[in-house]
Design a protein around this motif. Structure first.
Motif, mmCIF file in Angstrom:
data_model
loop_
_atom_site.group_PDB
_atom_site.id
_atom_site.type_symbol
_atom_site.label_atom_id
_atom_site.label_comp_id
_atom_site.label_asym_id
_atom_site.label_seq_id
_atom_site.Cartn_x
_atom_site.Cartn_y
_atom_site.Cartn_z
ATOM 1 N N GLY A 1 32.137 10.866 10.298
ATOM 2 C CA GLY A 1 33.040 11.252 11.368
ATOM 3 C C GLY A 1 32.946 10.225 12.488
ATOM 4 N N TRP A 2 32.791 10.683 13.738
ATOM 5 C CA TRP A 2 32.695 9.765 14.873
ATOM 6 C C TRP A 2 31.254 9.433 15.238
ATOM 7 C CZ3 TRP A 2 36.670 6.973 15.930
ATOM 8 C CH2 TRP A 2 37.949 7.453 15.621
ATOM 9 N N GLU A 3 30.319 9.894 14.462
ATOM 10 C CA GLU A 3 28.919 9.507 14.603
ATOM 11 C C GLU A 3 28.375 9.235 13.207
ATOM 12 O OE1 GLU A 3 26.977 9.064 17.221
ATOM 13 O OE2 GLU A 3 28.383 9.699 18.782
ATOM 14 N N PHE A 4 27.321 8.441 13.118
ATOM 15 C CA PHE A 4 26.730 8.175 11.819
ATOM 16 C C PHE A 4 26.026 9.421 11.298
ATOM 17 C CE2 PHE A 4 26.390 4.040 14.121
ATOM 18 C CZ PHE A 4 27.357 3.364 13.390
ATOM 19 N N PRO A 5 25.999 9.648 9.979
ATOM 20 C CA PRO A 5 25.154 10.718 9.449
ATOM 21 C C PRO A 5 23.703 10.495 9.874
ATOM 22 C CG PRO A 5 26.602 9.840 7.742
ATOM 23 C CD PRO A 5 26.721 8.918 8.915
ATOM 24 N N ASP A 6 23.014 11.575 10.197
ATOM 25 C CA ASP A 6 21.626 11.458 10.634
ATOM 26 C C ASP A 6 20.691 11.169 9.467
ATOM 27 O OD1 ASP A 6 21.764 12.383 13.615
ATOM 28 O OD2 ASP A 6 23.000 13.803 12.499
ATOM 29 N N LEU B 1 26.192 -2.474 7.311
ATOM 30 C CA LEU B 1 25.693 -1.504 8.290
ATOM 31 C C LEU B 1 24.425 -2.013 8.977
ATOM 32 C CD1 LEU B 1 26.204 1.854 6.321
ATOM 33 C CD2 LEU B 1 27.790 0.670 7.851
ATOM 34 N N ASN B 2 24.284 -3.322 9.087
ATOM 35 C CA ASN B 2 23.022 -3.881 9.567
ATOM 36 C C ASN B 2 22.761 -3.617 11.046
ATOM 37 O OD1 ASN B 2 25.129 -5.775 10.213
ATOM 38 N ND2 ASN B 2 23.547 -7.266 10.697
ATOM 39 N N ASN B 3 23.776 -3.252 11.802
ATOM 40 C CA ASN B 3 23.588 -2.992 13.240
ATOM 41 C C ASN B 3 23.594 -1.503 13.574
ATOM 42 O OD1 ASN B 3 23.395 -5.696 14.158
ATOM 43 N ND2 ASN B 3 25.610 -5.939 13.952
ATOM 44 N N THR B 4 23.500 -0.662 12.571
ATOM 45 C CA THR B 4 23.601 0.775 12.818
ATOM 46 C C THR B 4 22.253 1.439 13.083
ATOM 47 O OG1 THR B 4 23.536 1.157 10.418
ATOM 48 C CG2 THR B 4 25.709 1.014 11.466
ATOM 49 N N GLY B 5 21.152 0.719 12.909
ATOM 50 C CA GLY B 5 19.839 1.255 13.253
ATOM 51 C C GLY B 5 19.162 2.059 12.166
ATOM 52 N N TYR B 6 19.773 2.174 10.996
ATOM 53 C CA TYR B 6 19.176 2.989 9.938
ATOM 54 C C TYR B 6 17.831 2.423 9.463
ATOM 55 C CZ TYR B 6 23.179 6.079 9.098
ATOM 56 O OH TYR B 6 24.164 7.035 9.222
ATOM 57 N N GLU B 7 16.907 3.334 9.159
ATOM 58 C CA GLU B 7 15.648 2.999 8.500
ATOM 59 C C GLU B 7 15.654 3.595 7.099
ATOM 60 O OE1 GLU B 7 13.442 0.962 9.631
ATOM 61 O OE2 GLU B 7 14.292 0.734 11.645
ATOM 62 N N TYR C 1 17.670 7.148 7.349
ATOM 63 C CA TYR C 1 17.695 8.032 8.511
ATOM 64 C C TYR C 1 17.935 7.257 9.801
ATOM 65 C CZ TYR C 1 12.898 6.428 9.353
ATOM 66 O OH TYR C 1 11.770 5.653 9.593
ATOM 67 N N GLN C 2 18.456 7.980 10.789
ATOM 68 C CA GLN C 2 18.627 7.458 12.137
ATOM 69 C C GLN C 2 17.376 7.797 12.950
ATOM 70 O OE1 GLN C 2 20.758 5.713 13.984
ATOM 71 N NE2 GLN C 2 22.204 5.267 12.342
ATOM 72 N N PRO C 3 16.583 6.795 13.373
ATOM 73 C CA PRO C 3 15.349 7.096 14.107
ATOM 74 C C PRO C 3 15.569 7.772 15.446
ATOM 75 C CG PRO C 3 15.787 4.718 14.056
ATOM 76 C CD PRO C 3 16.762 5.352 13.114
ATOM 77 N N GLU C 4 16.788 7.722 15.976
ATOM 78 C CA GLU C 4 17.076 8.423 17.233
ATOM 79 C C GLU C 4 17.055 9.938 17.060
ATOM 80 O OE1 GLU C 4 20.716 7.187 18.983
ATOM 81 O OE2 GLU C 4 20.199 5.058 18.982
ATOM 82 N N THR C 5 17.320 10.400 15.844
ATOM 83 C CA THR C 5 17.436 11.842 15.628
ATOM 84 C C THR C 5 16.451 12.395 14.603
ATOM 85 O OG1 THR C 5 19.197 11.445 13.998
ATOM 86 C CG2 THR C 5 19.870 11.898 16.276
ATOM 87 N N GLY D 1 9.693 15.612 8.547
ATOM 88 C CA GLY D 1 9.961 14.881 9.779
ATOM 89 C C GLY D 1 10.402 15.781 10.924
ATOM 90 N N LYS D 2 10.360 15.223 12.120
ATOM 91 C CA LYS D 2 10.797 15.898 13.335
ATOM 92 C C LYS D 2 12.191 15.439 13.722
ATOM 93 C CE LYS D 2 7.244 18.314 15.236
ATOM 94 N NZ LYS D 2 7.360 19.675 15.807
ATOM 95 N N THR D 3 13.021 16.369 14.113
ATOM 96 C CA THR D 3 14.361 16.030 14.574
ATOM 97 C C THR D 3 14.366 15.863 16.090
ATOM 98 O OG1 THR D 3 15.098 18.297 14.978
ATOM 99 C CG2 THR D 3 15.287 17.462 12.713
ATOM 100 N N HIS D 4 15.497 15.449 16.627
ATOM 101 C CA HIS D 4 15.641 15.296 18.075
ATOM 102 C C HIS D 4 15.569 16.631 18.807
ATOM 103 C CE1 HIS D 4 19.545 16.329 16.541
ATOM 104 N NE2 HIS D 4 20.064 16.448 17.737
ATOM 105 N N THR D 5 15.665 17.735 18.061
ATOM 106 C CA THR D 5 15.535 19.070 18.661
ATOM 107 C C THR D 5 14.113 19.615 18.540
ATOM 108 O OG1 THR D 5 16.170 20.138 16.576
ATOM 109 C CG2 THR D 5 17.948 19.590 18.127
#
Length: 350
Positions: free
Chosen positions: A87-92, A114-120, A138-142, A171-175
């Motif tokens: 959608g308008w955000e990357f899948p977590d 997708l090299n600039n998207t931050g995925y690990e 995964y997105q390390p931000e979330t 893992g732990k989520t942003h919540t």
């Protein structure tokens, strides 16, 4: 802000805004607070020989004439699907199967489209004879992994494993919720569904053992199981052995519920089409605690979606209607995406 601008750029490049369509799920453009995606990408191989696996058909001189240019086109298509499904955000979280190695993952997420998207990436080489593996991106931000293990499947009577592992990540989520994630690609139906059933039952037993261990420690554990199970929700491996029930039943925190179960009653709907019949081989299974809102993040029984935009489909000239726009038809390169459609699960915040 950087992520949003980057995604807008990719959307313009791939023209996905007009193409996105989600069937049997949330409204177009609307997503939850935490989005998970699973995708069987159909034979994402590099074009180099791995002497330890049976990958010779995916070489420039192999029967599939698998070249560097074809590999790059395939990688670009996988990237397009991931962006569109977000959608308008990357899948977590993204579970992937039928990827050959870390090289092809890096080719998408580290040095590729997708090299600039931050995925690990979480991945390791499996003992699968063809060399195909599962991975979690995964997105390390979330999402922050705190424990990872690979469950090795050894069939009864064998001394070594010859198939892909089940990936487990805690893992732990942003919540601040703790999620227990499993990524699966169970043994195929090669040789017949009944003839191969015991192999998938073995996979179900292995998964059930780990799930039971988690639930014994915490009956309110938030568990998400995703994968291509090569069985349907009502088959013995999933329904009887794993005991993944329909979410239409009474929900108990320490039980498992197959969110793909309601798709069984929908004609012409599925993630895979075989001999003209659509079926849900790709599924999300969750613990009752997620449905009962035991954490900050939760899901409803209908929060699993089949991602089915027009660009992932082509005309089915043999059985009529449409079918997945796959990469290969037999050994012939079809220049499509995959023989499976992706699935998406949205978790919401209370």
């Amino acid at each position: 802000m950087k992520r949003s601008i980057l995604l807008l750029f990719f959307c313009a490049c791939f023209r996905i805004c007009q193409a996105q369509s989600v069937l049997d799920g949330s409204e177009e453009g609307k997503r939850g607070d935490f989005r998970l995606m699973f995708y069987n990408v159909e034979n994402l191989f590099d074009c180099f020989d791995d002497t330890l696996t049976l990958d010779n058909e995916f070489l420039p001189m192999g029967v599939r004439n698998w070249t560097w240019e074809k590999y790059k086109k395939k990688s670009q298509k996988v990237a397009k699907v991931i962006l569109a499904a977000g959608g308008w955000e990357f899948p977590d979280l993204i579970g992937l199967c039928e990827i050959e190695n870390r090289f092809v993952l890096d080719g998408i997420f580290k040095i590729g489209y997708l090299n600039n998207t931050g995925y690990e990436i979480i991945h390791r080489e499996s003992p699968d004879r063809r060399g195909i593996d599962v991975a979690l991106v995964y997105q390390p931000e979330t999402f922050h992994p705190i424990d990872t293990s690979f469950l090795r499947l050894i069939y009864e009577g064998d001394s070594i494993s010859t198939t892909r592992e089940i990936l487990y990540v805690k893992g732990k989520t942003h919540t601040e919720d703790t999620l227990h994630i499993f990524v699966n690609h169970w043994p195929s139906r090669w040789g017949g569904q009944l003839e191969s059933e015991n192999r998938r039952i073995s996979a179900a037993k292995l998964l059930k053992e780990k799930v039971s261990e988690i639930l014994a420690d915490n009956s309110n554990a938030l568990i998400v199981i995703m994968g291509d199970f090569n069985d349907y929700p009502d088959n013995k491996s999933l329904h009887n052995e794993l005991n993944a029930m329909s979410p239409e039943k009474e929900i108990c925190n320490n039980k498992l519920y197959n969110l793909a179960h309601p798709f069984l009653n929908k004609t012409g709907i599925g993630s895979h089409k075989y001999h003209g019949i659509w079926g849900m081989l790709d599924q999300f299974i969750v613990s009752g605690a997620l449905l009962n809102k035991s954490g900050v993040l939760y899901c409803e029984p209908n929060n699993m979606s089949l991602f089915k935009p027009a660009f992932l489909l082509e005309t089915d000239h043999t059985y009529f209607g449409q079918k997945p726009f796959r990469s290969f038809v037999g050994y012939k390169f079809n220049d499509g995406f995959s023989d499976h459609l992706p699935i998406v699960l949205d978790l919401w915040r209370k």
